[in-house]
Scaffold this motif. Structure first.
Motif, short mmCIF file in Angstrom:
data_model
loop_
_atom_site.label_atom_id
_atom_site.label_comp_id
_atom_site.label_asym_id
_atom_site.label_seq_id
_atom_site.Cartn_x
_atom_site.Cartn_y
_atom_site.Cartn_z
N VAL A 176 -5.12 0.11 -6.54
CA VAL A 176 -4.60 -1.03 -6.92
C VAL A 176 -4.96 -2.42 -6.14
CG1 VAL A 176 -2.76 -1.96 -7.79
CG2 VAL A 176 -2.25 0.26 -8.95
N ASN A 177 -4.73 -2.01 -4.96
CA ASN A 177 -4.91 -3.30 -3.77
C ASN A 177 -6.49 -3.26 -3.85
OD1 ASN A 177 -3.77 -4.84 -2.00
ND2 ASN A 177 -4.84 -3.84 -0.34
N ARG A 178 -7.40 -2.37 -3.74
CA ARG A 178 -8.87 -2.97 -4.02
C ARG A 178 -8.98 -3.48 -5.20
NH1 ARG A 178 -11.82 -0.64 0.11
NH2 ARG A 178 -10.23 0.95 1.24
N ARG A 179 -8.52 -3.44 -6.38
CA ARG A 179 -9.00 -4.07 -7.99
C ARG A 179 -8.04 -5.32 -7.63
NH1 ARG A 179 -7.98 0.24 -12.66
NH2 ARG A 179 -9.03 2.19 -11.97
N ALA A 180 -7.19 -5.47 -7.30
CA ALA A 180 -6.72 -7.08 -7.41
C ALA A 180 -7.49 -7.52 -6.47
CB ALA A 180 -5.08 -6.79 -6.37
N ASN A 181 -7.25 -7.12 -4.71
CA ASN A 181 -8.30 -7.82 -4.22
C ASN A 181 -10.17 -8.43 -4.70
OD1 ASN A 181 -6.65 -7.63 -1.97
ND2 ASN A 181 -7.49 -6.43 -0.85
N ARG A 182 -10.84 -7.26 -5.10
CA ARG A 182 -11.58 -7.90 -5.86
C ARG A 182 -11.49 -9.21 -7.23
NH1 ARG A 182 -12.34 -2.49 -7.06
NH2 ARG A 182 -13.56 -1.45 -5.26
N LEU A 183 -10.21 -9.13 -7.78
CA LEU A 183 -10.35 -10.03 -8.98
C LEU A 183 -9.82 -11.06 -7.80
CD1 LEU A 183 -9.73 -11.09 -12.56
CD2 LEU A 183 -7.59 -10.11 -11.85
N ALA A 184 -8.81 -11.14 -7.34
CA ALA A 184 -8.14 -12.50 -6.58
C ALA A 184 -9.93 -13.46 -6.07
CB ALA A 184 -7.50 -11.82 -4.99
N GLY A 185 -10.49 -12.70 -5.44
CA GLY A 185 -11.97 -13.28 -4.95
C GLY A 185 -12.75 -14.00 -6.23
N LEU A 186 -13.26 -12.94 -7.54
CA LEU A 186 -13.39 -14.09 -8.75
C LEU A 186 -12.12 -15.01 -9.18
CD1 LEU A 186 -15.58 -13.98 -10.97
CD2 LEU A 186 -13.63 -12.11 -12.13
N LEU A 187 -11.21 -14.46 -9.05
CA LEU A 187 -10.77 -15.93 -9.19
C LEU A 187 -10.37 -17.37 -8.22
CD1 LEU A 187 -7.12 -14.57 -10.92
CD2 LEU A 187 -9.21 -15.36 -12.04
N ALA A 188 -10.88 -17.03 -7.22
CA ALA A 188 -10.35 -17.57 -6.69
C ALA A 188 -11.81 -19.11 -6.22
CB ALA A 188 -10.30 -17.40 -4.74
N ASP A 189 -12.74 -18.09 -6.59
CA ASP A 189 -13.80 -18.50 -6.81
C ASP A 189 -13.99 -19.15 -8.44
OD1 ASP A 189 -15.45 -17.86 -4.72
OD2 ASP A 189 -16.48 -16.18 -5.58
N ALA A 217 -3.60 -9.94 -8.10
CA ALA A 217 -4.72 -10.56 -7.84
C ALA A 217 -4.31 -12.62 -7.83
CB ALA A 217 -5.90 -10.77 -8.83
N VAL A 218 -3.50 -12.66 -8.63
CA VAL A 218 -3.48 -14.34 -9.29
C VAL A 218 -2.96 -14.44 -7.60
CG1 VAL A 218 -1.74 -16.15 -10.21
CG2 VAL A 218 -3.45 -15.40 -10.79
N THR A 219 -1.71 -14.00 -7.34
CA THR A 219 -0.74 -14.41 -5.51
C THR A 219 -2.01 -14.68 -5.09
OG1 THR A 219 1.45 -13.77 -6.85
CG2 THR A 219 1.52 -13.48 -4.27
N LYS A 220 -2.70 -13.12 -4.57
CA LYS A 220 -3.34 -12.53 -3.58
C LYS A 220 -4.93 -14.01 -3.53
CE LYS A 220 -3.35 -7.88 -3.28
NZ LYS A 220 -3.74 -7.15 -1.82
N ALA A 221 -4.52 -14.94 -4.49
CA ALA A 221 -5.69 -16.04 -4.34
C ALA A 221 -4.73 -17.44 -4.24
CB ALA A 221 -6.34 -16.51 -5.84
N GLY A 222 -3.46 -16.66 -3.73
CA GLY A 222 -2.80 -18.07 -3.15
C GLY A 222 -1.79 -19.11 -4.31
N ALA A 223 -2.34 -18.51 -5.04
CA ALA A 223 -2.48 -18.90 -7.13
C ALA A 223 -1.03 -19.42 -7.70
CB ALA A 223 -3.70 -19.28 -8.13
N ALA A 224 -0.41 -19.26 -9.18
CA ALA A 224 0.88 -18.78 -9.06
C ALA A 224 0.97 -18.41 -10.88
CB ALA A 224 1.58 -20.26 -9.84
#
Length: 587
Positions: free
Chosen positions: A51-64, A89-96
């Motif tokens: 789950v962590n790896r999946r969320a990290n990939r999505l977080a990177g996309l959302l941040a970009d 993923a949203v939280t990892k990207a720093g967003a809400a």
């Protein structure tokens, strides 16, 4: 804990982290318990590492794509694995994140998106949504390919500030429009500490994901699970109550659950012996429910509006058969009981509950006046802090726990849902045939009293359809009474006690049920409603049905091989119309 007669305040435990985020909790478990099961959904089982790896990939996309601090990302997804990963993923990207139930009325979704102004919208191809921000279709081939090529390492961004925006939840609004509550990360540490202390979740626990993603109880469920490295059990889509709820708990070996009392009351406690810990919240818990559920398991009663990061108080483990208290302050919370002049009250004297501390939300999106009205200066502190005026009447008990007495305004809790009757009235007043309207709760259902705008009386079915276009299912009145004038008290105010009870009447066409679906629904109507016969024009609500009984209809229809959603029940209340939209499922 402070024990001043007028104050109850709890500090965070010394070993608690002062700043907690959902992503931070999860990453800690992905590091220490990477192989532990994190999510369970049907036959799908995912570890913390996966789950962590999946969320990290999505977080990177959302941040970009523009997600970052103080930016909102709307998540129009049903209860699912994808929803949990997207929230992380949203939280990892720093967003809400802004959760939106894709089954909400289109008008309500459009309003929420327009009012909140999210930078991005994560959803699926099947979702029918209004135009708005840039969409990220999680099941689209282009997105799937883009995610494959991204790093699955934890983002290396700047630490999240406690005062940073964590999520926005829309709640019922007295002005006729829902209001967005902007919640920061500051209160999550206290909530996580309270969960650990009261629910006794450990790494071997399996926590039920009961809440709709659009309600803040999901944050409670996620914190309870991820803080302990436990598994979150995500049930299939549909209404969870009665036999369906018991089946999910039993088959998925659920050990811990957070339920509104009405859902707990729909299940026999002995039917789920593996449920070790039950926390009830969202509405008043009765002594009878405690007597049924407390023996043999840990049962907690919790209280808290969305504006205080889900929860402000929790009881000690319950026993006996008396109506339970709502408990004492959780870590990070300060509690005050005061009169109208903000003077503290002694034990036994009912007063309004005010809450202060790190768990206070930032306020309401785009509503500075309302924020200033509900989040007021704290006269009991010299640090410039605020208090939230809950509108709830409570009193201290001798043991310093709180007893709930009701509301000081027109907000109600019905089957665990927070409802502003003013919003119901405002929506119905928008119908061209309605001159005046008053909404009240009678016998566990919302009843709308209407004075027509002209000579023509609007039909109940017409009003129900109009209300369903914007209101959520649990807010749509189940009965409509047309009056020439409202009863008044001598001072000219509305005499609510004199409003007449709705009559049980029903349309009829004399046509007997013809199809297998009509015949099955007819049998169900006769079984649960106070009628001995029906025809194809018989209307569920006109016969005395309400949203709680609608859950029973949905459950029994499923047993008969028919799939029906709560919204379909509201929009198609006759046997003929309901049979036409019901979908066949395997027995």
């Amino acid at each position: 804990m402070a024990h001043d007669i007028n104050l109850q305040q709890r500090e965070l435990p010394k070993d608690a982290h002062s700043t907690v985020t959902l992503a931070g909790l999860f990453e800690r478990q992905a590091r220490d318990r990477l192989a532990n099961t994190a999510l369970v959904s049907g036959d799908v089982t995912l570890s913390y590492d996966e789950v962590n790896r999946r969320a990290n990939r999505l977080a990177g996309l959302l941040a970009d794509l523009g997600a970052g601090p103080e930016k909102l990302v709307a998540l129009a997804l049903p209860r699912s694995v994808d929803m949990i990963i997207a929230m992380l993923a949203v939280t990892k990207a720093g967003a809400a994140f802004l959760p939106i139930d894709p089954g909400y009325p289109a008008d309500r979704i459009e309003y929420m998106i327009r009012d909140a102004g999210p930078a991005l919208l994560c959803t699926t191809k099947a979702a029918v949504l209004p135009e708005g921000p840039q969409r990220v279709l999680l099941d689209h081939t282009d997105v799937t390919i883009a995610l494959r090529g991204r790093s699955d390492a934890n983002p290396a961004g700047a630490p999240v500030a406690p005062a940073g925006l964590a999520y926005v939840i829309y709640t019922s609004g007295s002005t006729g429009k829902p209001k967005g509550v902007a919640v920061t990360h500051a209160g999550l540490a206290g909530l996580a500490a309270a969960n650990s202390e009261r629910m006794a979740v450990d790494a071997d626990s399996r926590v039920l994901q009961f809440s709709s993603p659009s309600f803040d109880a999901i944050v409670f469920e996620l914190l309870a699970t991820f803080a302990a490295g436990a598994a979150l059990v995500i049930p299939p889509a549909g209404t969870l109550a009665g036999d369906v709820l018991a089946q999910v708990v039993t088959e998925q070996r659920v050990t811990h659950a957070v339920l509104p009392p009405v859902a707990a009351g729909s299940v026999a406690a002995e039917a789920v012996p593996g449920l070790r810990s039950l926390l009830v919240a969202g509405e008043v818990c009765s002594g009878d429910l405690v007597a049924r559920w407390a023996p043999g398991r840990r049962m907690i009663n919790a209280y808290g509006p969305t504006e205080v990061t889900v929860c402000a108080t929790m009881s000690e483990p319950l026993s006996g058969s008396a109506a339970p208290p709502i408990g004492q302050a959780i870590p990070g919370a300060a509690i005050y009981v005061v009169d109208r002049a903000l003077r503290p009250l002694p034990p036994g004297a009912p007063g309004e509950l005010y809450v202060s501390g790190d768990l206070l939300a930032r306020g309401y999106l785009q509503r500075p006046a309302l924020t200033a009205e509900r989040f007021v200066a704290n006269p009991f502190a010299a640090d410039g802090s605020r208090m939230y005026r809950t509108g709830d009447l409570v009193s201290w008990q001798p043991d310093r726990s709180l007893v709930f007495h009701g509301r000081v305004d027109d907000q109600v809790k019905l089957r665990g849902f927070r409802i502003e009757l003013g919003e119901v009235e405002s929506v119905l007043a928008g119908h061209p045939s309605v001159g005046q309207v008053v909404a009240v709760v009678r016998e566990d259902q919302i009843v709308a009293y209407v004075i027509p705008a002209g000579d023509a009386k609007p039909a109940p079915a017409e009003l129900r359809e109009h209300a369903g276009r914007f209101l959520l299912e649990h807010m749509v009145p189940t009965a409509y009474v047309t009056l020439d004038a409202f009863p008044l008290l001598p001072n000219g105010k509305l005499d609510r006690r004199a409003l007449p009870a709705p009559e049980v009447t029903s349309s009829a066409n004399g046509i007997a049920p013809r199809t297998p679906a009509e015949q099955a629904l007819s049998a169900i109507f006769i079984e649960i409603l106070p009628v001995s016969e029906v025809d194809t024009a018989s209307n569920f609500f006109e016969l005395g049905g309400n949203s709680l009984l609608a859950i029973t209809v949905i459950q029994k229809a499923r047993e008969a091989g028919l799939a029906i959603t709560p919204r379909e029940m509201i929009q198609n209340p006759t046997i003929e119309a309901l049979a036409a939209v019901a979908r066949s499922i395997s027995q």
